[in-house]
Write an enzyme that holds these catalytic residues in place. Structure first.
Site: not given
Length: 443
Positions: A97, A251
């Site tokens: 991530h 995100s």
């Protein structure tokens, strides 16, 4: 309707030339680069003529970053891990991530003319990776935020969410704001208006996600704290165990806003964090083609970022904190000015120390003068009764008239705008149609 199509204004009237994004595709032989539809929609060749993010450090508080990735190597600083394993945060091999967020911000591609792989929106920015295990508790974000500030970050990307911030974390947010660091956080992926943090915290630039069709992503959380939206659907980026990944969520949108902020901070180093946010909000465009709106919409804030316009348009610097609503314990002068969209004027440092605004001080002075005037009037009247003409004569205001009293001054504090909203992490991978290719900058 596509990002690259002309939008129609409310009421069916054509908004001539109003585009969410413009695109200038060029040839590329790499399917990953060709798949970066969001980057291409920003028209990066025009953007990079204005700024590439040079001399700006963006902290990525996340799962750590694979600084050895071919598309990131050389742009990632050592950073620090707060996840209990100690050491730096630039050799992540597990969770991808943080690596993905870093690449969307400062990826530089690879191969001949750097035409392959992931290209970030601010390819000359530096990434300061900071690894944290979770938001809140003993492994919260207070240490990471303070570390980022103390190690030169001018923008902090936070693509994560939690239900609240503890006191240490709130204090860290205030610390960053006092040090003029722009905090950027995603609104979340629950598709609700439940406030999640740090996006909903005062002083943080909260970001929602928009889909390729120009509509706000269904999973994007919303609320009165939302300030901007950016692409967040089927976004290709760099990975760790897998070289590349694709995901959807706020995100990725957050990373693009952080990158845009880095571009602006690079070109306009004298602007405050709030003034950088002001440039981004003033030039954003809503899905229905509006720009320069006065107050943020709960779904899309001031609209989708347009980095080229944020870099090239003549925009007054505005108040120190721009569209950001400051926490109570930030600097005394940290309130957004009257010209900031969505915010009311606040007092200066000297006003806060005294607890009185200039209007209140003037009002008190006027009141004192009025009282003195009444007292003097009474004394003069009494004197006239003793030495002047008999009652019933023509006085001030005519027979039977008396001294007029000016209207009463009204005092009150200006309320701050904004409030809590919502947000979580980006979604998982999925398929998506190829987009026109993008040529990287001449690195």
């Amino acid at each position: 309707m596509s990002f690259t199509r002309t939008l129609r204004a409310v009421g069916g009237v054509a908004a001539a030339g109003a585009l969410l994004f413009t695109a200038a595709p060029t040839a590329s032989a790499d399917y990953i680069r060709d798949g970066q539809w969001a980057l291409d929609a920003f028209n990066p060749q025009k953007v990079w003529k204005e700024s590439t993010g040079k001399n700006v450090t963006v902290a990525v508080i996340d799962s750590g970053v694979n600084g050895d990735h071919v598309d990131l190597k050389g742009n990632v600083l050592p950073g620090k891990s707060f996840a209990g394993d100690g050491g730096t945060a630039d050799h992540e091999t597990g969770d991808d991530h943080g690596t993905a967020m870093a690449a969307l911000i400062a990826g530089h591609g690879h191969g001949p003319n750097r035409a392959d792989g992931i290209m970030g929106l601010a390819p000359d920015a530096k990434i300061l990776p900071i690894k944290t295990r979770e938001i809140g508790g003993d492994n919260g974000i207070d240490g990471p935020i303070r570390y980022a500030v103390d190690h030169g970050a001018k923008v902090i990307n936070m693509s994560f969410a939690g239900s609240s911030l503890n006191d240490l974390e709130k204090s860290a947010v205030s610390y960053a704001l006092k040090k003029d660091v722009l905090l950027v956080a995603g609104s979340g992926n629950n598709g609700t208006n439940k406030p999640l943090y740090p996006a909903a915290a005062p002083g943080v630039l909260a970001v929602g996600a928009v889909a390729k069709d120009g509509k706000v992503l269904g999973l994007s959380n919303y609320g009165p704290h939302i300030r901007l939206i950016a692409p967040g659907e089927k976004i290709y980026s760099a990975g760790t165990s897998l070289k590349y990944r694709q995901a959807s969520g706020t995100s990725d949108a957050t990373a693009y806003v952080s990158a845009a902020a880095a571009l602006v901070r690079s070109k306009f180093p004298d602007l405050t964090a709030g003034q950088v946010a002001n440039r981004l909000t003033k030039t954003a465009i809503t899905p229905d083609g509006k720009t320069g709106i006065k107050s943020p919409d709960p779904k899309y804030g001031y609209g989708v970022i347009r980095p080229y316009r944020a870099l090239s348009e003549n925009i007054p610097a505005g108040s120190k904190n721009g569209p950001l609503t400051m926490p109570k314990d930030s600097e005394p002068s940290a309130g957004a000015g009257a010209d900031a969209p969505g915010n009311e004027a606040q007092g200066s440092a000297s006003e806060e120390k005294s607890g009185l605004s200039p209007i209140m001080v003037i009002g008190i002075g006027v009141g004192v003068i009025v009282v003195l005037g009444i007292v003097i009037g009474v004394i003069v009247a009494n004197k006239k009764r003793r030495n002047g003409p008999p009652p019933g004569g023509t006085g001030f205001g005519g027979p039977g008239g008396g001294a007029g009293v000016p209207p009463q001054q009204q005092f009150g504090a200006y309320p701050q705008s904004g409030g809590p909203g919502a947000y979580p992490q980006s979604g998982g991978p999925g398929a998506y149609p190829p987009a026109p290719p993008t040529q990287p900058p001449g690195h």
